[in-house]
Design a protein around this motif. Structure first.
Motif, PDB file in Angstrom:
ATOM      1  N   GLY A 138       0.815  -1.214   0.000  1.00  0.00           N
ATOM      2  CA  GLY A 138       0.000   0.000   0.000  1.00  0.00           C
ATOM      3  C   GLY A 138       0.846   1.259   0.000  1.00  0.00           C
ATOM      4  O   GLY A 138       0.548   2.228  -0.716  1.00  0.00           O
ATOM      5  N   ALA A 141       2.428   1.737  -3.442  1.00  0.00           N
ATOM      6  CA  ALA A 141       1.458   2.239  -4.416  1.00  0.00           C
ATOM      7  C   ALA A 141       1.137   3.707  -4.158  1.00  0.00           C
ATOM      8  O   ALA A 141       0.993   4.496  -5.101  1.00  0.00           O
ATOM      9  N   LEU A 382      -4.893   7.052  -9.713  1.00  0.00           N
ATOM     10  CA  LEU A 382      -5.243   6.094  -8.664  1.00  0.00           C
ATOM     11  C   LEU A 382      -5.614   4.746  -9.259  1.00  0.00           C
ATOM     12  O   LEU A 382      -5.134   3.692  -8.815  1.00  0.00           O
ATOM     13  N   PHE A 383      -6.470   4.750 -10.271  1.00  0.00           N
ATOM     14  CA  PHE A 383      -6.917   3.497 -10.872  1.00  0.00           C
ATOM     15  C   PHE A 383      -5.784   2.811 -11.635  1.00  0.00           C
ATOM     16  O   PHE A 383      -5.704   1.582 -11.662  1.00  0.00           O
ATOM     17  N   GLN A 386      -3.582   1.290  -8.913  1.00  0.00           N
ATOM     18  CA  GLN A 386      -4.281   0.161  -8.291  1.00  0.00           C
ATOM     19  C   GLN A 386      -4.165  -1.084  -9.161  1.00  0.00           C
ATOM     20  O   GLN A 386      -3.936  -2.189  -8.656  1.00  0.00           O
ATOM     21  N   LYS A 387      -4.307  -0.893 -10.475  1.00  0.00           N
ATOM     22  CA  LYS A 387      -4.188  -2.018 -11.392  1.00  0.00           C
ATOM     23  C   LYS A 387      -2.765  -2.558 -11.421  1.00  0.00           C
ATOM     24  O   LYS A 387      -2.546  -3.778 -11.400  1.00  0.00           O
ATOM     25  N   ASP A 390      -2.068  -4.290  -8.114  1.00  0.00           N
ATOM     26  CA  ASP A 390      -3.005  -5.358  -7.775  1.00  0.00           C
ATOM     27  C   ASP A 390      -3.422  -5.239  -6.307  1.00  0.00           C
ATOM     28  O   ASP A 390      -3.238  -6.162  -5.505  1.00  0.00           O
ATOM     29  N   LEU A 391      -3.988  -4.092  -5.988  1.00  0.00           N
ATOM     30  CA  LEU A 391      -4.271  -3.727  -4.602  1.00  0.00           C
ATOM     31  C   LEU A 391      -5.736  -3.334  -4.472  1.00  0.00           C
ATOM     32  O   LEU A 391      -6.352  -2.830  -5.417  1.00  0.00           O
ATOM     33  N   LYS A 392      -6.323  -3.563  -3.292  1.00  0.00           N
ATOM     34  CA  LYS A 392      -7.690  -3.107  -3.049  1.00  0.00           C
ATOM     35  C   LYS A 392      -7.720  -1.583  -3.036  1.00  0.00           C
ATOM     36  O   LYS A 392      -6.822  -0.932  -2.498  1.00  0.00           O
ATOM     37  N   PHE A 393      -8.782  -1.029  -3.608  1.00  0.00           N
ATOM     38  CA  PHE A 393      -8.880   0.425  -3.721  1.00  0.00           C
ATOM     39  C   PHE A 393      -8.898   1.083  -2.345  1.00  0.00           C
ATOM     40  O   PHE A 393      -8.279   2.122  -2.131  1.00  0.00           O
ATOM     41  N   LEU A 396      -5.394   1.399  -0.914  1.00  0.00           N
ATOM     42  CA  LEU A 396      -4.640   2.468  -1.560  1.00  0.00           C
ATOM     43  C   LEU A 396      -5.068   3.838  -1.033  1.00  0.00           C
ATOM     44  O   LEU A 396      -4.219   4.695  -0.741  1.00  0.00           O
TER      45      LEU A 396
END
Length: 430
Positions: A138, A141, A382-383, A386-387, A390-393, A396
């Motif tokens: 986290g 990211a 952000l998106f 996240q992609k 490979d993390l939960k929004f 992040l």
């Protein structure tokens, strides 16, 4: 003001139901014209001329060139070379790879001019390296996303080209005005990284030897010349910002295809095709925004806004504060490029009437909109991160919250201390 509410309200409604931004701008303009003149009296030939006029600009040729530079850099393995240069410079600090992350974005910003290109190109390299050294995913990211916003600040910058063209302001001045804010932005993020790293006990790497330092600089030297070529060429008068973008494309292509040999003809054709698609999308927005701006001018909406606010607000600092909050809110819901097209024709005449330098305001507005790239609900960077991570929004968002603090503090500093922006343009151009 009724025209403004109708224009803006119709635009937001069309975008909310999924109409692309370019067509939403055209649609809202046609709706207002139809309401005021009737369907039979709409000057359709004038509409066609205005949309075409919007993209008939030599300055805008810099946009596909800078997009192409970013894709060439990502496809040619430049990201790894930039990472190695940053690592030998700051990798020995506490939380070294966090600092490397920020510094890599600052270096890469001088090549791509795009936050998404930064996040998509450097992100996989940086997050993988930080995972390997034991950093929280986290945190990795969050650093990657927040530092990617430096991409459109440090020149070359696609938003700066767009703003300069829309505001009829020197693009070279906007470029130069962005340098100090971009550097301060990176240093403030590195300060936060140092604080978090000490609290969490992130690792310290060994200091690079002189041989390692030299080897990294040699491998990364040619790509790092790109921003120097652009800025030096503009300041020396050898070429305009648009011509500089084309020179940089040729230089990057020579590096990628002939020096590093990491791109072949087939890959180059694929890169050109992707760039053409991205350019077409941007030019459609530009064409739609030209019609939108013409409707604003046709009904003297900007003059009405200036007249209303001038009577209600006397201090330019109060105006700047209100506009900062307004642009920040817009950036949370509209991507930075459409927001520039939407806001620039309205706000630049307003701030100019208060004696605010358009270069100063432009850099502050671009910086403001970059924060929107890392804020929900419409945070493109952000998106992207996240992609990549490979993390939960939610994870992040929780990790990136502290990074809003230096970003907001720098936004306030740039907005209310014009010298941070205007020092270099005044020194070198005026």
């Amino acid at each position: 003001m009724t025209i403004l509410i109708a224009l803006f309200g119709t635009l937001i409604l069309l975008m909310a139901i999924g109409v692309p931004v370019a067509f939403a701008m055209v649609g809202s303009s046609v709706v207002v014209l139809a309401a005021n003149r009737g369907l039979d009296s709409i000057p359709y030939e004038m509409l066609a001329q205005r949309t075409l006029y919007g993209v008939n600009s030599f300055t805008l040729l810099a946009i596909p060139a800078f997009l192409l530079i970013g894709r060439l850099m990502n496809a040619s393995g430049i990201s790894d070379r930039v990472f190695n240069v940053a690592r030998v410079m700051v990798g020995h600090l506490r939380g070294g790879l966090g600092h490397v992350n920020v510094l890599s974005s600052m270096i890469f910003a001088g090549m791509s001019g795009s936050a998404v290109a930064d996040a998509g190109g450097l992100g996989p390299v940086l997050i993988k390296a930080m995972d390997r050294d034991g950093y929280d995913r986290g945190f990795s990211a969050a650093v990657t996303a927040s530092s990617a916003t430096i991409g459109p600040i440090i020149p070359p910058s696609i938003p700066a080209v767009i703003y300069g063209a829309l505001a009829n302001t020197s693009i070279a001045a906007v470029f130069l005005g962005s340098i100090i804010p971009g550097l301060l932005m990176g240093l403030s993020l590195m300060a936060l990284v140092a604080i978090i790293s000490h609290r969490r006990g992130y690792p310290v790497s060994a200091r690079a030897s002189f041989a390692q330092f030299g080897a990294a600089l040699v491998t990364g030297f040619l790509p790092m010349l790109t921003p120097i070529i652009i800025i030096a060429g503009i300041l020396s008068g050898m070429f305009t910002p648009t011509e500089a973008s084309v020179v940089a494309v040729v230089y990057c292509l020579v590096i990628a295809a002939l020096v590093y040999r990491t791109i072949n003809l087939r890959e180059f054709w694929a890169i050109c095709r992707e760039t053409a698609v991205d350019t077409a999308a941007l030019l459609a927005i530009i064409a739609g925004s030209a019609l939108y701006a013409w409707v604003l001018a046709r009904y003297q909406v900007t003059n009405q806004i200036i007249g209303t606010l001038t009577g209600a607000i006397e201090s330019k600092y109060v105006l700047l504060l209100l506009l900062t909050l307004f642009v920040l809110a817009i950036g949370m819901f509209i991507d930075s490029v459409p927001a520039l097209f939407l806001l620039t024709p309205i706000l630049v005449p307003l701030v100019t009437s208060y004696g605010i330098d358009p270069v100063h305001f432009g850099v502050a507005m671009i910086f403001n909109l970059m924060i929107g790239l890392v804020t929900p609900p419409v945070g493109t960077v952000l998106f992207t991160v996240q992609k990549v991570a490979d993390l939960k929004f939610g994870t992040l968002i929780r990790e990136i919250i502290p990074f809003y603090i230096p970003l907001m503090l720098m936004l306030l500093a740039i907005t209310f201390i014009p010298g941070l922006v205007l020092f270099l343009p005044d020194l070198l151009l005026r």
